[in-house]
Design a protein around this motif. Structure first.
Motif, short mmCIF file in Angstrom:
data_model
loop_
_atom_site.label_atom_id
_atom_site.label_comp_id
_atom_site.label_asym_id
_atom_site.label_seq_id
_atom_site.Cartn_x
_atom_site.Cartn_y
_atom_site.Cartn_z
N ARG A 259 50.77 34.37 16.37
CA ARG A 259 50.40 33.02 16.84
C ARG A 259 51.46 32.00 16.42
N MET A 260 51.99 32.15 15.21
CA MET A 260 53.02 31.21 14.75
C MET A 260 54.27 31.32 15.62
N LYS A 261 54.60 32.52 16.02
CA LYS A 261 55.77 32.72 16.90
C LYS A 261 55.54 31.99 18.22
N LYS A 262 54.33 32.11 18.78
CA LYS A 262 54.01 31.42 20.03
C LYS A 262 54.03 29.90 19.85
N LEU A 263 53.45 29.43 18.74
CA LEU A 263 53.45 27.99 18.47
C LEU A 263 54.87 27.46 18.30
N GLY A 264 55.70 28.23 17.60
CA GLY A 264 57.10 27.82 17.41
C GLY A 264 57.84 27.73 18.73
N ALA A 265 57.65 28.74 19.58
CA ALA A 265 58.30 28.73 20.89
C ALA A 265 57.81 27.54 21.72
N ALA A 266 56.51 27.28 21.68
CA ALA A 266 55.96 26.14 22.42
C ALA A 266 56.53 24.83 21.88
N PHE A 267 56.58 24.70 20.57
CA PHE A 267 57.08 23.48 19.94
C PHE A 267 58.52 23.21 20.33
N TYR A 268 59.38 24.21 20.18
CA TYR A 268 60.80 24.00 20.47
C TYR A 268 61.06 23.85 21.97
N GLY A 269 60.26 24.51 22.81
CA GLY A 269 60.38 24.32 24.25
C GLY A 269 60.03 22.90 24.64
N ARG A 270 58.96 22.38 24.06
CA ARG A 270 58.56 21.01 24.34
C ARG A 270 59.61 20.03 23.82
N ALA A 271 60.14 20.28 22.64
CA ALA A 271 61.17 19.40 22.08
C ALA A 271 62.36 19.31 23.04
N GLU A 272 62.77 20.43 23.56
CA GLU A 272 63.90 20.46 24.48
C GLU A 272 63.60 19.66 25.75
N GLY A 273 62.40 19.87 26.30
CA GLY A 273 62.02 19.17 27.52
C GLY A 273 61.88 17.67 27.33
N TYR A 274 61.20 17.26 26.26
CA TYR A 274 61.03 15.83 26.00
C TYR A 274 62.37 15.17 25.71
N ASP A 275 63.20 15.84 24.93
CA ASP A 275 64.52 15.32 24.60
C ASP A 275 65.35 15.10 25.86
N ALA A 276 65.37 16.10 26.74
CA ALA A 276 66.16 16.00 27.97
C ALA A 276 65.68 14.83 28.82
N ALA A 277 64.38 14.69 28.97
CA ALA A 277 63.83 13.60 29.79
C ALA A 277 64.14 12.24 29.16
N LEU A 278 64.00 12.13 27.85
CA LEU A 278 64.29 10.87 27.18
C LEU A 278 65.78 10.54 27.22
#
Length: 182
Positions: A99-118
């Motif tokens: 679960r932590m691996k999935k949460l980590g992947a979700a977290f960093y994927g979201r960070a990349e997406g939000y960062d790119a949009a901002l």
């Protein structure tokens, strides 16, 4: 303030605990859930916490040293909290790493997406990412208020130095000031 951060390990841990607590508090503001549509569920709270942590990390990664060390300590603190939360929810010792691996992947994927949009100042991309990830909806228009909140938070953080972030906490806006149903 920065010098104190490196003086003693206890001071450093206390500083990170305080920063983490302030981010937790910001991510639990009622207006995020009542006005901006974040679901008040375990998943919604994870998404909201992740969003606020990502915004702070975004700023820390643009500041000079020792901000990178603060960022890493904050990530460690957040993921230790997530690990403990999974265990409280009854996830067993064998299930936590997966679960932590999935949460980590979700977290960093979201960070990349939000960062790119901002970075691109692309409000439509930000709304689409927030609608999909945080609100769990397909229509980006549902995230207009949340996107305005995130843009304002990123703008406020862009003017904060490390001392300010550590002493006063990240300058998040009041979510009640942004769209959504009254």
């Amino acid at each position: 303030m920065i010098a104190r951060f490196f003086r003693r390990a206890d001071d450093r841990r206390a500083t990170i605990r305080q920063l983490h607590a302030r981010i937790n508090e910001a991510s639990r503001q009622a207006g995020l859930y009542t006005r901006l549509g974040v679901p008040d569920t375990v998943e919604g709270r994870f998404e909201c916490l992740s969003l606020h942590v990502i915004l702070v990390l975004r700023r820390l990664n643009r500041l000079p040293p020792p901000a990178a060390d603060v960022a890493q300590d904050l990530v460690n603190s957040v993921f230790l909290q997530l690990d403990a939360s999974l265990r409280e929810l009854g996830v067993g010792d064998f299930g936590v790493p997966k679960r932590m691996k999935k949460l980590g992947a979700a977290f960093y994927g979201r960070a990349e997406g939000y960062d790119a949009a901002l970075d691109a100042d692309d409000r439509a991309a930000l709304m689409a990412a927030l609608a999909r990830n945080v609100l769990g909806r397909d229509g980006p228009e549902a995230a207009a208020g949340l996107a305005a909140y995130v843009a304002a938070a990123a703008d406020g953080l862009s003017r904060a130095d490390l001392d300010t972030i550590l002493a006063a906490g990240p300058p998040f806006p009041d979510p009640d000031a942004f769209g959504g149903p009254a």
